[in-house]
Design an enzyme around this catalytic site. Structure first.
Site, mmCIF file in Angstrom:
data_model
loop_
_atom_site.group_PDB
_atom_site.id
_atom_site.type_symbol
_atom_site.label_atom_id
_atom_site.label_comp_id
_atom_site.label_asym_id
_atom_site.label_seq_id
_atom_site.Cartn_x
_atom_site.Cartn_y
_atom_site.Cartn_z
ATOM 1 N N ASP A 1 44.848 26.129 62.358
ATOM 2 C CA ASP A 1 43.974 27.260 62.037
ATOM 3 C C ASP A 1 43.977 27.482 60.530
ATOM 4 O O ASP A 1 44.841 28.170 59.990
ATOM 5 C CB ASP A 1 44.426 28.521 62.767
ATOM 6 N N GLY B 1 47.052 35.816 64.516
ATOM 7 C CA GLY B 1 47.404 36.479 65.755
ATOM 8 C C GLY B 1 48.165 35.566 66.701
ATOM 9 O O GLY B 1 49.123 35.982 67.362
ATOM 10 N N HIS C 1 44.068 33.914 56.259
ATOM 11 C CA HIS C 1 45.524 33.878 56.377
ATOM 12 C C HIS C 1 46.208 33.268 55.162
ATOM 13 O O HIS C 1 47.435 33.122 55.169
ATOM 14 C CB HIS C 1 45.906 33.105 57.643
ATOM 15 N N ILE D 1 46.704 38.073 56.180
ATOM 16 C CA ILE D 1 47.406 38.504 57.377
ATOM 17 C C ILE D 1 47.928 37.286 58.142
ATOM 18 O O ILE D 1 47.429 36.174 57.976
ATOM 19 C CB ILE D 1 46.492 39.340 58.293
#
Length: 297
Positions: free
Chosen positions: A189, A212, A194, A209
């Site tokens: 990903d 998830g 990110h 961040i």
């Protein structure tokens, strides 16, 4: 262009060939914080080839061809949406048998449901993976698409899984390394949200961040290690809703309520489930994972 639910649901499933090696598993485990402390035998089973146990959440990145198969949903007939409006809302994996450290499989993906939430639509992508010995896993990925609701479709289920009204049986704090997202992104990903501070700021975040699905893996590992004695083969399914974000450098606090509670040290306790929550300690345990349940045997 609005989502054409009927067309998306009628589209033929897409097949993707997956392949992975122990190196892919090791990298994934390091990406969710395994190997700390580096000489702990309980950690070495996640990071050494000669004793490798594969966490079921590895299924979300196996094959590195579109994490959780999200691309198959966004590229399906009848689905033409603005990618900036798409959020990963929830994830569920059902295991048919333990995942091998190396393997090859065929993943079949289709849009299984389209729900109308009014101001948004929810796409449910179902992926089924099987190898020459039979089914390996089934996953449901829920994508929340802002601005695509209001088409008159079914609202869909919204079954909350509230935390029990008692103190958790187990609490595990997991520190998120400052470079955790940079390491985890190597499993597939590469969303700049990110990693790139400028991109994160454009998206409304003070800094990049954590993924998830990285939090998802961290929480599963904590539950397996704490409640199930490190036995990854006992996990039957794992479902979670992504309720908020955690930043690299913060601490993820994972609260666990096993039902029933396995006997301490027992690898043969009966099946049950673990209700789990995860929150960011430094921000008053702001929710990160909610409605989270691990079913085990």
């Amino acid at each position: 262009m609005p989502i054409d639910a009927a067309r998306a649901l009628a589209a033929r499933p897409r097949e993707t060939l997956l392949a992975w090696t122990p190196k892919d598993v090791l990298l994934y485990h390091l990406g969710i914080g395994a190997g700390r402390a580096a000489t702990d035998p309980d950690e070495l089973r996640y990071v050494l080839e000669d004793r490798l146990h594969v966490l079921p959440s590895f299924a979300t990145v196996a094959g590195d061809v579109g994490v959780a198969g999200v691309g198959a949903a966004l590229g399906a007939p009848g689905v033409d949406v603005d990618l900036t409006a798409v959020l990963h809302g929830a994830q569920r994996i059902a295991l048919h048998r333990p995942l091998p450290p190396a393997g090859a499989a065929t993943r079949t993906s289709r849009v299984a449901a389209v729900y109308d939430k009014g101001k948004a639509a929810v796409l449910v992508l179902r992926s089924e993976a099987a190898d020459e010995d039979g089914p390996l896993w089934t996953s449901d990925t829920q994508l929340y698409v802002r601005g695509e609701g209001g088409f008159g479709g079914e609202r869909g289920p919204s079954p909350p899984v509230p935390a029990p009204g008692r103190e958790p049986a187990h609490v595990a704090d997991r520190g998120i390394r400052a470079d955790q997202a940079l390491l985890y992104r190597l499993s597939g990903d590469a969303n700049p949200l990110h990693a790139d501070p400028e991109f994160a700021a454009l998206a409304g975040f003070e800094r990049p961040i954590l993924h998830g699905l990285c939090s998802y893996g961290i929480a599963l590992k904590a539950a397996v290690d704490t409640v199930l004695g490190g036995d990854v083969g006992r996990v039957r399914s794992y479902a979670a809703r992504f309720a908020g974000v955690v930043y690299p450098g913060e601490t993820l606090r994972i609260r666990m309520w096993p039902e029933p509670e396995p006997e301490p040290g027992s690898g043969s306790a009966g099946g049950g489930r673990i209700v789990l929550t995860a929150g960011a300690v430094e921000r008053d345990e702001a929710p990160v994972l909610a409605d989270t349940v691990i079913e085990y045997g």
